[in-house]
Write an enzyme that holds these catalytic residues in place. Structure first.
Site, PDB file in Angstrom:
ATOM      1  CE  LYS A  24      -3.544   2.485   2.496  1.00 58.33           C
ATOM      2  NZ  LYS A  24      -4.599   2.436   3.499  1.00 58.33           N
ATOM      3  CE  LYS A  71      -6.195   2.051  -0.520  1.00 57.77           C
ATOM      4  NZ  LYS A  71      -6.543   2.213   0.851  1.00 57.77           N
TER       5      LYS A  71
HETATM    6  C1  PBG Z   1      -7.088   3.750   5.431  1.00 57.58           C
HETATM    7  C2  PBG Z   1      -7.602   3.444   4.082  1.00 57.58           C
HETATM    8  C3  PBG Z   1      -7.500   4.301   3.002  1.00 57.58           C
HETATM    9  C4  PBG Z   1      -8.170   3.696   1.955  1.00 57.58           C
HETATM   10  C5  PBG Z   1      -8.667   2.476   2.401  1.00 57.58           C
HETATM   11  N1  PBG Z   1      -8.288   2.327   3.737  1.00 57.58           N
HETATM   12  C6  PBG Z   1      -6.895   5.639   2.877  1.00 57.58           C
HETATM   13  C7  PBG Z   1      -5.634   5.976   3.495  1.00 57.58           C
HETATM   14  O1  PBG Z   1      -4.763   5.143   3.686  1.00 57.58           O
HETATM   15  O2  PBG Z   1      -5.488   7.145   3.815  1.00 57.58           O
HETATM   16  C8  PBG Z   1      -8.290   4.321   0.607  1.00 57.58           C
HETATM   17  C9  PBG Z   1      -9.469   3.988  -0.185  1.00 57.58           C
HETATM   18  C10 PBG Z   1      -9.688   4.853  -1.354  1.00 57.58           C
HETATM   19  O3  PBG Z   1      -8.994   5.858  -1.608  1.00 57.58           O
HETATM   20  O4  PBG Z   1     -10.627   4.537  -2.074  1.00 57.58           O
HETATM   21  N2  PBG Z   1      -6.639   2.800   6.225  1.00 57.58           N
END
Ligand code: PBG
Length: 333
Positions: A203, A257
């Site tokens: 991520k 992601k």
């Molecule tokens: C946070 C989380 C995020 C997303 C899913 N879980 C955002 C972040 O890490 O700030 C992003 C999902 C999206 O942008 O659609 N744990």
């Protein structure tokens, strides 16, 4: 790839296989189906059925009752699973993200309502503190630093609560070191050995999460950025190390992601590990496609299906996407 030598032109004319729809369908290498989709949706705690999210046209925050209807819709459309995210009111947030593990909280109620309405649909919960913390970080914050191991204790409390509420898949998205192993051990210890873990393994610290932070109400709360735990977008070998660790710790499935800008990472992960690998088509990807579509700058429907097909072509087992119900309908479900 076949190693057979290619006949030179004009013996080989690749366009022969593109001349009509029937032959294009026959030689197609990748297909996109509703069963490839995980529907990402946001729930809120109020009575209002739907609250629009400005930066994500057609995405609404749903009440718990509406989320139950969404689960029924997912079943009808052949969408196997839903990933649920909470919008938490500002006054319910604190530094520890106390509400994250509340067994009577919004997520627990939403999971129960959805499993009741459509038990055949898998429910996935995000394990991370950011919707619940007043500083907007995924972990515990002390003097500007995110504390790894104390955060894991909170994540385990959160994950156990979600599993007890009926979640089928826990999806740790926090990027703390060691959290997958801690969650796996806790699930085993609690007799919840069948609960799956889909690790947000690679991520990245991405600008493409912007609209999500509006949707769940953490945008204003967030102090600083998440670069001390989410990955540097410039790295790829590091993604393989992250994935290897999560698999070794007990992840059943792994995720990359964001999605479309990171398909090279997807490909490497699939080739290196042969594990069910998912990508998250995140909020910013959704917003970009919708903004261009709404402006008439591209054909929205074609662009949605092309983007989702690209994930399959890269090797994904499936895609987490806000487009799931729309794409399933476009695919004829
Ligand atoms: C946070 C989380 C995020 C997303 C899913 N879980 C955002 C972040 O890490 O700030 C992003 C999902 C999206 O942008 O659609 N744990």
């Amino acid at each position: 790839m076949s190693k057979a030598p290619l006949a030179p032109y004009p013996a080989l004319r690749p366009r022969r296989l593109r001349q009509a729809d029937w032959i294009r369908r026959l030689v197609r290498e990748t297909t996109l189906q509703p069963s490839d989709l995980i529907w990402s949706l946001v729930v809120h705690d109020g009575a209002q059925a739907r609250i629009p999210v400005a930066s994500m046209p057609d995405v609404d925050r749903l009440s718990v009752a509406e989320a139950a209807k969404a689960a029924v819709q997912a079943r009808a459309l052949g969408i196997p699973a839903i990933a649920v995210f909470p919008y938490i009111d500002g006054e319910k947030k604190d530094a520890r993200g106390s509400m994250a593990s509340d067994p009577d909280g919004l997520i627990a109620r939403a999971v129960k309502a959805m499993k009741n309405a459509a038990p055949e649909v898998g429910i996935m919960c995000d394990v991370a503190l950011d919707p619940f913390t007043d500083h907007g970080h995924d972990g515990l914050l002390e003097n500007g630093r995110i504390l790894n191991d104390p955060t894991i204790e909170r994540l385990v409390e959160q994950g156990l609560m979600q599993a007890r509420a009926g979640a089928d898949i826990l999806a740790p998205s926090d990027m703390m070191d060691g959290r997958v192993g801690a969650l796996r051990a806790a699930l085993e210890g609690a007799g919840l050995q069948d609960v799956m873990i889909m690790a947000y393994a690679a991520k990245y610290a991405s600008a493409f999460y912007g609209p999500y932070r509006e949707a769940i109400g953490s945008a204003k709360a967030l102090h600083g950025d998440k670069r001390s735990y989410q990955m540097d977008p410039a790295n790829t070998d590091e993604a393989l190390r992250e994935v290897a660790l999560d698999i070794a710790e007990g992840a059943d499935m792994v995720m990359v992601k964001p999605g479309m800008p990171y398909l090279d990472i997807v490909r490497r992960v699939v080739e290196a590990f042969s594990m069910p690998t998912f990508a998250y088509q995140v909020s910013g990807e959704y917003a970009m496609l919708m903004a261009a579509g709404r402006n008439g700058w591209l054909d929205e429907e074609r662009a949605i299906l092309e983007a989702l097909t690209a994930f399959k072509r890269a090797g994904c087992a499936g895609v987490i996407t806000y487009f799931a119900p729309r794409a399933a309908k476009l695919l004829g479900a």
